[in-house]
Design a protein around this motif. Structure first.
Motif, mmCIF file in Angstrom:
data_model
loop_
_atom_site.group_PDB
_atom_site.id
_atom_site.type_symbol
_atom_site.label_atom_id
_atom_site.label_comp_id
_atom_site.label_asym_id
_atom_site.label_seq_id
_atom_site.Cartn_x
_atom_site.Cartn_y
_atom_site.Cartn_z
ATOM 1 N N THR A 80 5.746 9.548 1.771
ATOM 2 C CA THR A 80 6.398 8.611 2.692
ATOM 3 C C THR A 80 6.385 9.101 4.131
ATOM 4 O O THR A 80 6.650 8.326 5.045
ATOM 5 N N ALA A 81 6.071 10.369 4.346
ATOM 6 C CA ALA A 81 6.060 10.917 5.703
ATOM 7 C C ALA A 81 4.799 10.478 6.441
ATOM 8 O O ALA A 81 3.738 10.341 5.844
ATOM 9 N N PRO A 82 4.893 10.258 7.761
ATOM 10 C CA PRO A 82 3.695 9.890 8.517
ATOM 11 C C PRO A 82 2.743 11.068 8.665
ATOM 12 O O PRO A 82 3.143 12.237 8.554
ATOM 13 N N ASP A 83 1.462 10.743 8.887
ATOM 14 C CA ASP A 83 0.421 11.738 9.190
ATOM 15 C C ASP A 83 0.168 12.725 8.048
ATOM 16 O O ASP A 83 -0.312 13.838 8.282
ATOM 17 N N VAL A 84 0.499 12.332 6.823
ATOM 18 C CA VAL A 84 0.230 13.160 5.651
ATOM 19 C C VAL A 84 -0.809 12.441 4.785
ATOM 20 O O VAL A 84 -0.605 11.290 4.400
ATOM 21 N N THR A 85 -1.903 13.122 4.496
ATOM 22 C CA THR A 85 -3.003 12.516 3.755
ATOM 23 C C THR A 85 -2.663 12.362 2.278
ATOM 24 O O THR A 85 -2.083 13.259 1.664
ATOM 25 N N HIS A 117 -3.983 8.154 5.679
ATOM 26 C CA HIS A 117 -2.606 8.427 6.070
ATOM 27 C C HIS A 117 -2.071 7.267 6.914
ATOM 28 O O HIS A 117 -2.847 6.509 7.503
ATOM 29 N N PHE A 118 -0.756 7.138 6.947
ATOM 30 C CA PHE A 118 -0.082 6.222 7.854
ATOM 31 C C PHE A 118 0.366 7.004 9.083
ATOM 32 O O PHE A 118 0.839 8.144 8.966
ATOM 33 N N ASP A 119 0.226 6.395 10.264
ATOM 34 C CA ASP A 119 0.763 7.055 11.457
ATOM 35 C C ASP A 119 2.227 6.651 11.633
ATOM 36 O O ASP A 119 2.806 5.948 10.803
ATOM 37 N N ARG A 120 2.831 7.066 12.736
ATOM 38 C CA ARG A 120 4.260 6.806 12.946
ATOM 39 C C ARG A 120 4.541 5.340 13.259
ATOM 40 O O ARG A 120 5.695 4.908 13.251
ATOM 41 N N ASN A 121 3.500 4.569 13.552
ATOM 42 C CA ASN A 121 3.657 3.133 13.781
ATOM 43 C C ASN A 121 3.420 2.311 12.520
ATOM 44 O O ASN A 121 3.428 1.082 12.568
ATOM 45 N N GLY A 122 3.187 3.000 11.388
ATOM 46 C CA GLY A 122 2.941 2.286 10.142
ATOM 47 C C GLY A 122 1.530 1.770 9.980
ATOM 48 O O GLY A 122 1.265 0.939 9.112
ATOM 49 N N VAL A 126 0.856 -1.187 0.000
ATOM 50 C CA VAL A 126 0.000 0.000 0.000
ATOM 51 C C VAL A 126 0.890 1.234 0.000
ATOM 52 O O VAL A 126 1.815 1.349 0.804
ATOM 53 N N ARG A 127 0.609 2.156 -0.921
ATOM 54 C CA ARG A 127 1.335 3.434 -0.985
ATOM 55 C C ARG A 127 0.326 4.575 -1.039
ATOM 56 O O ARG A 127 -0.814 4.402 -1.472
#
Length: 559
Positions: free
Chosen positions: A402-407, A441-446, A391-392
């Motif tokens: 690739t940064a976390p918390d970015v929609t 978005h992905f959080d900092r835990n993926g 998933v990307r």
């Protein structure tokens, strides 16, 4: 230098795929799908799958290993794996006698019961393509799909007879289920043959494999028009690992199938359960309390639902929930729409850490799975991609995020993804990954979080709002049963937010409705940005949903 770089990339790609295959084998072995040390059983299974397709291959494998075990249990009682095999042989021979065979298209308009299962098996054995109609479709939708898909025969439950008037007169028809008093075959000008009559009249000898598997066509919900057809012809041997990697289904279990198997959620778990030699309990019509009773009676260890079914079970309350022993449940598998953080928490409080939430779609199939540990850490998350899935996120300019918390827009690579709609259209693709149509978005835990449909975004006063965030906040309240947020045109703001809410205590009227609307607006304002506060709130008894529990946003907007 260029050649060396290309070679390095190629080796990395194939090295990664080799690791995926090795991991997939280990996942399937753990679940009991790869029968070490009896590798001969595994070889026979692979041969059956390649010759007959996923469902027939799985059923044949189970019939060879555990012929006398109950494969399904419906309102008429149990059918063993052997009985499914021989009865579907007879039905396949009957259809061949009627001129159906390799390349024919058969449609099924059925609830969950043996008639549908036998139809799935028989169509596969003759190499026909099976179109799975949604039992919630209207007559014109059925007619449009039947014409587009070149359907030659229809298998249906008699309760749907009145919907068939728009279908072509020359369409061969077969009855799969007759209820007392319905008598559709007797009412028709020409009696409609029953699949069970055909089975009794024809030989049950095994058939040779078709020239190639016919496959399935699953249909999209059709919430914006004629449902699109998503064929399920492509299947890798390791596709089952996508589920088994993060969902602990095991050989010989008992699965209660509450979700309809014309839907991707139901059919995927049904085929996987059959492949594992599990017994599948069917219920033609979902009823939350009868579901609990069925789990208790059969000591089911897995429950397959769409989220609205789970919500209705939870809403029964402690008194009703306490009447039934559901301690055998190890898995509640939910998919088909988003699960709110509130529903995640309440499910664990009642049933323990057993909820597995799959995120995907009819087109991409599997994208991510959230385990009980994921949901405890981050209630409402869609989880992580299982083995063989990727998933990307991409921004509006098709650049990967690739940064976390970015929609960003969600794109998926999966061995179960479709290859395009049956009408020739396809979803957007980037770098070989298929658009899910959602943003998140992905959080900092993926962990992945779904924020809504890409086309659901509401621009109000220059600010972007995704309705799901507001909806999840509202349903966390004890007095709110369900909520939907839509955008309606507004001369000043472009669009304004309208919330449609079903309260736990029914629909308020007059001053009480105004007071409750003000209270809910204040609640949203206290927890979210000002521009996310609905400018109007409408109260209803319940929100409009289709047969699989998916919210009909177009109907909500009309309220």
């Amino acid at each position: 230098m260029i050649q060396k770089s290309a070679t390095t990339d190629l080796l990395a790609r194939y090295g990664g795929r080799a690791r995926e295959v090795a991991r997939s084998v280990l996942v399937m072995q753990r679940a009991g799908l790869v029968p070490f040390p009896r590798l001969d059983h595994g070889v026979h299974s692979l041969i059956a799958l390649s010759r007959f397709g996923p469902f027939v291959g799985a059923a044949k494998h189970a019939a060879a290993l555990t012929p006398d075990r109950a494969a399904i249990i419906d309102e008429l009682g149990p059918l063993t794996f052997r009985e499914l095999d021989v009865q579907s042989n007879a039905l396949a021979r009957a259809w061949q006698a009627d001129g159906l065979g390799q390349g024919s298209v058969i449609a099924a308009l059925c609830r969950d019961h043996r008639g549908l299962v036998l139809t799935m098996l028989a169509s596969g054995k003759i190499g026909a393509r099976l179109v799975m109609f949604n039992t919630g479709f209207a007559g014109p939708q059925l007619a449009d799909v039947a014409k587009r898909e070149n359907v030659r025969a229809l298998v249906y439950d008699d309760e749907f007879t009145d919907l068939l008037s728009a279908l072509p007169d020359g369409l061969a028809r077969y009855s799969a289920w007759t209820e007392a008093g319905s008598g559709a075959g007797a009412q028709a000008a020409t009696p409609v043959p029953s699949v069970f009559t055909l089975i009794a009249e024809h030989s049950s000898d095994a058939l040779p494999a078709p020239a190639k598997p016919g496959g399935f066509v699953l249909l999209t919900s059709g919430t914006t028009g004629t449902p699109k057809g998503a064929p399920r012809d492509r299947l890798t041997v390791f596709a089952s690992a996508q589920f088994l990697d993060r969902i602990p289904l095991r050989r010989g279990g008992i699965t209660f199938m509450a979700a309809p198997i014309f839907h991707g959620t139901g059919v995927s778990q049904f085929i996987l359960s059959i492949a594992l030699g599990c017994t599948v309990i069917f219920s033609r019509r979902f009823d939350p309390e009868r579901t609990l009773a069925g789990i208790a009676e059969h000591k089911a260890d897995a429950l397959i639902v769409v989220p609205t079914m789970l919500q209705r079970i939870i809403d029964l309350g402690p008194e009703v929930l306490g009447r039934y022993d559901t301690t055998t449940l190890r898995i509640i598998f939910a998919a088909g729409s988003a699960i709110s953080p509130d529903l995640s928490r309440r499910t664990e409080e009642i049933f323990g850490p057993v909820l597995y939430n799959l995120y995907g779609s009819t087109e991409v199939a599997v994208a991510t799975v959230a385990t009980p540990d994921d949901l405890r850490l981050a209630p409402g998350t869609a989880g992580r991609p299982p083995v063989t899935c990727e998933v990307r996120l991409y921004d509006a300019d098709d650049r990967q995020i690739t940064a976390p918390d970015v929609t960003g827009r969600i794109f998926v690579r999966s061995g179960l993804s479709f290859g395009g709609y049956t009408d020739g259209r396809n979803k957007v693709m980037i770098d070989g990954l298929l658009s899910s149509g959602d943003v998140g978005h992905f959080d900092r835990n993926g962990l992945l979080f779904i924020e809504g449909r890409d086309d659901d975004m509401i621009v109000s006063g220059g600010e972007n709002v995704f309705p799901l965030e507001v909806e999840n906040l509202l349903v966390e309240r004890d007095d709110v049963h369900e909520a939907a947020v839509v955008g309606v045109e507004d001369e000043t703001f472009g669009h304004r937010l309208r919330a449609v809410v079903a309260l736990a205590d029914g629909v308020p009227a007059g001053d009480a409705a105004d007071a409750k609307a003000d209270e809910l607006k204040a609640y949203v304002k206290a927890n979210l940005a000002r521009y996310k506060v609905p400018r109007e709130i409408i109260f209803v008894e319940r929100l409009p949903r289709n047969a699989t529990g998916k919210l009909l946003k177009n109907k909500v907007a009309e309220l």
